[in-house]
Write a protein that holds these residues in place. Structure first.
Motif, PDB file in Angstrom:
ATOM      1  N   GLU A  53       0.851  -1.183   0.000  1.00 49.14           N
ATOM      2  CA  GLU A  53       0.000   0.000   0.000  1.00 49.14           C
ATOM      3  C   GLU A  53       0.889   1.237   0.000  1.00 49.14           C
ATOM      4  OE1 GLU A  53      -2.440  -0.352   3.461  1.00 49.14           O
ATOM      5  OE2 GLU A  53      -3.536  -2.076   2.670  1.00 49.14           O
ATOM      6  N   ASP A  54       0.278   2.393  -0.146  1.00 46.98           N
ATOM      7  CA  ASP A  54       1.023   3.636  -0.018  1.00 46.98           C
ATOM      8  C   ASP A  54       1.704   3.659   1.352  1.00 46.98           C
ATOM      9  OD1 ASP A  54      -0.032   4.316  -2.482  1.00 46.98           O
ATOM     10  OD2 ASP A  54      -1.439   5.798  -1.691  1.00 46.98           O
ATOM     11  N   ILE A  55       2.858   4.314   1.426  1.00 52.63           N
ATOM     12  CA  ILE A  55       3.593   4.409   2.687  1.00 52.63           C
ATOM     13  C   ILE A  55       2.958   5.505   3.544  1.00 52.63           C
ATOM     14  CG2 ILE A  55       5.799   5.012   3.761  1.00 52.63           C
ATOM     15  CD1 ILE A  55       7.179   3.812   1.281  1.00 52.63           C
ATOM     16  N   GLN A  56       2.555   5.145   4.760  1.00 51.21           N
ATOM     17  CA  GLN A  56       1.975   6.122   5.670  1.00 51.21           C
ATOM     18  C   GLN A  56       3.078   6.715   6.532  1.00 51.21           C
ATOM     19  OE1 GLN A  56      -0.886   4.683   8.565  1.00 51.21           O
ATOM     20  NE2 GLN A  56      -1.794   6.718   8.756  1.00 51.21           N
ATOM     21  N   VAL A  57       3.135   8.040   6.576  1.00 46.73           N
ATOM     22  CA  VAL A  57       4.080   8.758   7.422  1.00 46.73           C
ATOM     23  C   VAL A  57       3.271   9.451   8.512  1.00 46.73           C
ATOM     24  CG1 VAL A  57       5.813  10.594   7.536  1.00 46.73           C
ATOM     25  CG2 VAL A  57       5.665   9.137   5.498  1.00 46.73           C
ATOM     26  N   LEU A  58       3.636   9.198   9.764  1.00 53.04           N
ATOM     27  CA  LEU A  58       2.965   9.831  10.899  1.00 53.04           C
ATOM     28  C   LEU A  58       3.970  10.652  11.688  1.00 53.04           C
ATOM     29  CD1 LEU A  58       0.856   6.821  12.171  1.00 53.04           C
ATOM     30  CD2 LEU A  58       0.001   8.865  11.027  1.00 53.04           C
ATOM     31  N   ARG A  59       3.521  11.781  12.196  1.00 51.56           N
ATOM     32  CA  ARG A  59       4.364  12.622  13.049  1.00 51.56           C
ATOM     33  C   ARG A  59       3.651  12.826  14.379  1.00 51.56           C
ATOM     34  NH1 ARG A  59       6.537  18.804  12.406  1.00 51.56           N
ATOM     35  NH2 ARG A  59       7.900  18.674  14.218  1.00 51.56           N
TER      36      ARG A  59
END
Length: 139
Positions: A118-124
């Protein structure tokens, strides 16, 4: 005859990947793998991404970050909630050669086809932000 589980095989597997236009060999190093749980299977691979790969993903994400949402249990639509206070975004599959090489690494490590990703999820998460423990009950 020696039998290997798929997990054992991953430690013996080596690939060549393309990073920043140059050829580089990426070898799985078993000493960097830490088992977190067996049921469910969960492992941490320390240093899986290089500093350069991390910096690139962060630079792609930085200007796109938006407040993270949760799924509404009734409608299924996304909504803002104090349960989750981080910000995040998704990097589309194959966005550039570096993202594609990260996806190649993930496919190699998991023994799953790249197409299944899947698309790469980036969380901050800034200091004090959270995602409270949550369960979705299916009845």
């Amino acid at each position: 005859m020696i039998r290997f589980s798929p997990l054992s095989l991953v430690f013996l597997f080596s690939i060549s990947s393309i990073f920043y236009g140059s050829s580089s060999s990426w070898t799985i190093n078993p000493s960097k793998v830490k088992q977190i749980s067996w049921k469910p299977r969960a492992f941490v691979y320390e240093g899986f991404l290089t500093d350069e790969e991390c910096d690139h993903l962060i630079s792609l994400a930085k200007s796109e970050l938006k407040r993270s949402a949760v799924a509404d249990n009734v409608s299924g639509k996304s909504k803002l909630s104090e349960v989750r206070t981080s910000s995040g975004m998704f990097i589309s599959k194959g966005k550039d050669p570096i993202v594609a090489s990260v996806e190649d690494k993930i496919a190699t490590w998991t023994f799953l086809p790249k197409e299944n990703g899947e698309d790469i999820q980036v969380l901050r998460y800034e200091h004090g932000q959270k995602y409270d423990p949550h369960l979705r009950l299916l009845c």
